[in-house]
Write a protein that holds these residues in place. Structure first.
Motif, PDB file in Angstrom:
ATOM      1  N   GLU A   1     -47.623  -4.646   0.594  1.00 42.34           N
ATOM      2  CA  GLU A   1     -46.758  -5.552   1.337  1.00 42.34           C
ATOM      3  C   GLU A   1     -46.547  -6.863   0.584  1.00 42.34           C
ATOM      4  OE1 GLU A   1     -48.795  -2.818   4.276  1.00 42.34           O
ATOM      5  OE2 GLU A   1     -49.377  -3.927   2.492  1.00 42.34           O
ATOM      6  N   THR A   2     -47.620  -7.396   0.001  1.00 47.45           N
ATOM      7  CA  THR A   2     -47.492  -8.653  -0.734  1.00 47.45           C
ATOM      8  C   THR A   2     -46.749  -8.444  -2.045  1.00 47.45           C
ATOM      9  OG1 THR A   2     -49.606  -9.304   0.253  1.00 47.45           O
ATOM     10  CG2 THR A   2     -48.743 -10.703  -1.489  1.00 47.45           C
ATOM     11  N   GLY A   3     -46.964  -7.288  -2.670  1.00 49.73           N
ATOM     12  CA  GLY A   3     -46.183  -6.944  -3.859  1.00 49.73           C
ATOM     13  C   GLY A   3     -44.705  -6.887  -3.549  1.00 49.73           C
ATOM     14  N   PHE A   4     -44.359  -6.374  -2.351  1.00 49.61           N
ATOM     15  CA  PHE A   4     -42.958  -6.344  -1.937  1.00 49.61           C
ATOM     16  C   PHE A   4     -42.415  -7.762  -1.783  1.00 49.61           C
ATOM     17  CE2 PHE A   4     -40.011  -6.756   1.657  1.00 49.61           C
ATOM     18  CZ  PHE A   4     -38.913  -6.116   1.115  1.00 49.61           C
ATOM     19  N   ALA A   5     -43.238  -8.678  -1.239  1.00 48.47           N
ATOM     20  CA  ALA A   5     -42.784 -10.069  -1.083  1.00 48.47           C
ATOM     21  C   ALA A   5     -42.410 -10.664  -2.434  1.00 48.47           C
ATOM     22  CB  ALA A   5     -43.872 -10.907  -0.409  1.00 48.47           C
ATOM     23  N   VAL A   6     -43.194 -10.352  -3.470  1.00 50.81           N
ATOM     24  CA  VAL A   6     -42.873 -10.811  -4.824  1.00 50.81           C
ATOM     25  C   VAL A   6     -41.542 -10.216  -5.266  1.00 50.81           C
ATOM     26  CG1 VAL A   6     -43.561 -10.650  -7.260  1.00 50.81           C
ATOM     27  CG2 VAL A   6     -45.272 -11.185  -5.513  1.00 50.81           C
ATOM     28  N   LEU A   7     -41.378  -8.922  -5.050  1.00 49.07           N
ATOM     29  CA  LEU A   7     -40.143  -8.248  -5.470  1.00 49.07           C
ATOM     30  C   LEU A   7     -38.921  -8.847  -4.782  1.00 49.07           C
ATOM     31  CD1 LEU A   7     -38.688  -5.948  -6.976  1.00 49.07           C
ATOM     32  CD2 LEU A   7     -39.107  -4.510  -4.962  1.00 49.07           C
ATOM     33  N   ILE A   8     -38.991  -9.056  -3.472  1.00 55.26           N
ATOM     34  CA  ILE A   8     -37.806  -9.541  -2.762  1.00 55.26           C
ATOM     35  C   ILE A   8     -37.456 -10.963  -3.189  1.00 55.26           C
ATOM     36  CG2 ILE A   8     -38.885 -10.481  -0.665  1.00 55.26           C
ATOM     37  CD1 ILE A   8     -35.742  -8.254  -0.822  1.00 55.26           C
ATOM     38  N   ASP A   9     -38.468 -11.786  -3.486  1.00 51.76           N
ATOM     39  CA  ASP A   9     -38.178 -13.124  -4.008  1.00 51.76           C
ATOM     40  C   ASP A   9     -37.477 -13.046  -5.354  1.00 51.76           C
ATOM     41  OD1 ASP A   9     -39.073 -14.699  -1.909  1.00 51.76           O
ATOM     42  OD2 ASP A   9     -41.081 -15.001  -2.733  1.00 51.76           O
ATOM     43  N   LEU A  10     -37.932 -12.152  -6.221  1.00 51.42           N
ATOM     44  CA  LEU A  10     -37.296 -11.994  -7.532  1.00 51.42           C
ATOM     45  C   LEU A  10     -35.869 -11.456  -7.390  1.00 51.42           C
ATOM     46  CD1 LEU A  10     -40.259 -10.558  -9.642  1.00 51.42           C
ATOM     47  CD2 LEU A  10     -39.109 -12.750 -10.018  1.00 51.42           C
ATOM     48  N   ILE A  11     -35.666 -10.538  -6.465  1.00 54.95           N
ATOM     49  CA  ILE A  11     -34.317  -9.999  -6.245  1.00 54.95           C
ATOM     50  C   ILE A  11     -33.366 -11.111  -5.801  1.00 54.95           C
ATOM     51  CG2 ILE A  11     -32.940  -8.537  -4.702  1.00 54.95           C
ATOM     52  CD1 ILE A  11     -35.233  -6.475  -4.854  1.00 54.95           C
ATOM     53  N   HIS A  12     -33.822 -11.957  -4.876  1.00 55.27           N
ATOM     54  CA  HIS A  12     -32.977 -13.063  -4.425  1.00 55.27           C
ATOM     55  C   HIS A  12     -32.691 -14.042  -5.568  1.00 55.27           C
ATOM     56  CE1 HIS A  12     -32.352 -12.632  -0.033  1.00 55.27           C
ATOM     57  NE2 HIS A  12     -33.365 -11.803  -0.150  1.00 55.27           N
ATOM     58  N   MET A  13     -33.688 -14.289  -6.412  1.00 60.58           N
ATOM     59  CA  MET A  13     -33.459 -15.159  -7.569  1.00 60.58           C
ATOM     60  C   MET A  13     -32.414 -14.561  -8.502  1.00 60.58           C
ATOM     61  SD  MET A  13     -37.139 -16.641  -8.758  1.00 60.58           S
ATOM     62  CE  MET A  13     -37.945 -17.942  -7.814  1.00 60.58           C
ATOM     63  N   GLU A  14     -32.549 -13.269  -8.769  1.00 62.82           N
ATOM     64  CA  GLU A  14     -31.639 -12.601  -9.702  1.00 62.82           C
ATOM     65  C   GLU A  14     -30.221 -12.591  -9.138  1.00 62.82           C
ATOM     66  OE1 GLU A  14     -30.186 -10.661 -13.008  1.00 62.82           O
ATOM     67  OE2 GLU A  14     -32.023 -11.815 -12.694  1.00 62.82           O
ATOM     68  N   ARG A  15     -30.085 -12.309  -7.860  1.00 63.35           N
ATOM     69  CA  ARG A  15     -28.752 -12.257  -7.270  1.00 63.35           C
ATOM     70  C   ARG A  15     -28.130 -13.653  -7.156  1.00 63.35           C
ATOM     71  NH1 ARG A  15     -29.863  -7.530  -2.702  1.00 63.35           N
ATOM     72  NH2 ARG A  15     -29.395  -5.801  -4.104  1.00 63.35           N
ATOM     73  N   GLY A  16     -28.990 -14.682  -7.172  1.00 62.62           N
ATOM     74  CA  GLY A  16     -28.480 -16.044  -7.068  1.00 62.62           C
ATOM     75  C   GLY A  16     -28.219 -16.696  -8.401  1.00 62.62           C
ATOM     76  N   ARG A  17     -28.489 -15.969  -9.500  1.00 62.09           N
ATOM     77  CA  ARG A  17     -28.319 -16.552 -10.837  1.00 62.09           C
ATOM     78  C   ARG A  17     -26.837 -16.832 -11.126  1.00 62.09           C
ATOM     79  NH1 ARG A  17     -32.061 -14.691 -15.824  1.00 62.09           N
ATOM     80  NH2 ARG A  17     -31.284 -12.593 -15.566  1.00 62.09           N
TER      81      ARG A  17
END
Length: 344
Positions: free
Chosen positions: A328-344
């Motif tokens: 679950e915490t690994g997923f939290a890391v992934l979703i934060d990175l996805i939002h960063m990437e999509r916001g680049r």
């Protein structure tokens, strides 16, 4: 182009995140999301850096074989032995994922890790509570000044979107009150005490199941919830509460007779972290409460977490989900990175 990542700390959550990338990498690439781990730095397991990316299969093989990164095979361009500071400052990563143990009194060493990353124009994703609870204003300002982003969804309710829900989905509402069960260990213990166990027996069982640490002080005295309340105050309500602004009481004073009294009253005990807007400003507290059985938090059992946002337009919204766990915490890391990437 791949989003390059440093992993700082490579315990359960770091390894869980790598397993997610191994499992989901092909699916992410189909969605034009490519995350490449270029560095891993861990105080006990060693450090590796390769500017073109590390082979995650070989990383996990090394961990399984030796418990460290020592048996990762040599290759041209591979660098071993960088300190954490060298890794953050010298690597070619776009983002630093900070997953070290944090001293909740000082917020270190994670505050330094954020400072080094922001000063070197790198984003930070973290699962640590300490830096967000203790240095939110300072670190937010430093990130803004350097044009980078700082995300920490996993610091409150692991993979459950306790921050993204109010900040994005519920935006436009005035949130007047927040109440939550934000610690799975104590919620499990209170459930088992309702079922007849003593406090001591419930704590021992929580330890055996891996919910409680060998030293459970942060959980049972309410400090873990206190830091999450501070994060919610600063991030969701925009109010810079400090540790001394929030009253804090754990569950050590909840007796078997108090449990029985709650049952007779048609209520149950929950350790509640709360924030409420008043005429005197935002008040924060952590304390055991007898909640009525029609309260949505009353039905949250075991090691689950939940949080209710009182919104002026949408009314009360309650989120229930896991508050801890490697995947679950690994997923939290992934979703934060996805939002960063999509916001680049």
């Amino acid at each position: 182009m791949a989003h390059k990542v440093d992993l700082i700390g490579f315990g359960g959550v770091g390894q869980g995140f790598v397993e997610i990338l191994r499992e989901k990498g092909w699916k992410l690439k189909k969605e034009h999301l490519d995350f490449k781990v270029v560095s891993i730095s861990d105080l006990y397991k060693g450090s590796l850096h390769h500017p073109d990316g590390l082979c995650l299969d070989k990383v996990m093989s090394s961990i399984k074989e030796t418990g460290s990164l020592d048996s990762y095979p040599d290759q041209p361009g591979l660098i071993r032995g960088w300190s954490t500071q060298e890794t953050i400052e010298k690597s070619n990563a776009d983002s630093v994922v900070e997953m070290t143990f944090t001293d909740v009194v000082t917020g270190q060493p994670a505050i330094d890790h954020c400072t080094w990353a922001f000063s070197n124009k790198k984003n930070v994703v973290m699962t640590n509570k300490g830096p967000v609870a203790l240095a939110y204003d300072t670190l937010s300002k430093l990130a803004r000044e350097n044009g980078v982003r700082w995300s920490f969804e996993g610091a409150v309710m692991s993979g459950s979107p306790a921050l993204r829900l109010p900040l994005e989905t519920l935006t436009g509402n005035d949130i007047n009150e927040i109440r939550g069960i934000l610690n799975g260990t104590t919620n499990y213990m209170l459930m088992r005490m309702e079922e007849g166990l003593s406090y001591k027996e419930a704590l021992q069982e929580a330890k055996e199941k891996g919910y409680a640490e060998a030293d459970p002080t942060a959980d049972v005295e309410g400090y873990d919830v206190l830091y999450k309340v501070l994060i919610l105050a600063n991030v969701v309500l925009g109010v810079p509460l400090k540790r001394d602004d929030v009253t804090c009481e754990g569950i050590t004073g909840v007796t078997q007779s108090a449990i029985e009294e709650a049952k007779r009253s048609g209520k149950c005990w929950k350790l509640i972290g709360s924030l409420k807007r008043t005429e005197e400003g935002v008040k924060g507290s952590v304390a055991p409460e007898m909640v009525t059985l029609d309260d949505p938090l009353a039905g949250v059992s075991g090691a689950m977490n939940a949080i209710t946002y009182q919104c002026d337009l949408s009314g009360p919204i309650t989120l229930v989900g896991a508050g801890a766990g490697i995947k679950e915490t690994g997923f939290a890391v992934l979703i934060d990175l996805i939002h960063m990437e999509r916001g680049r």
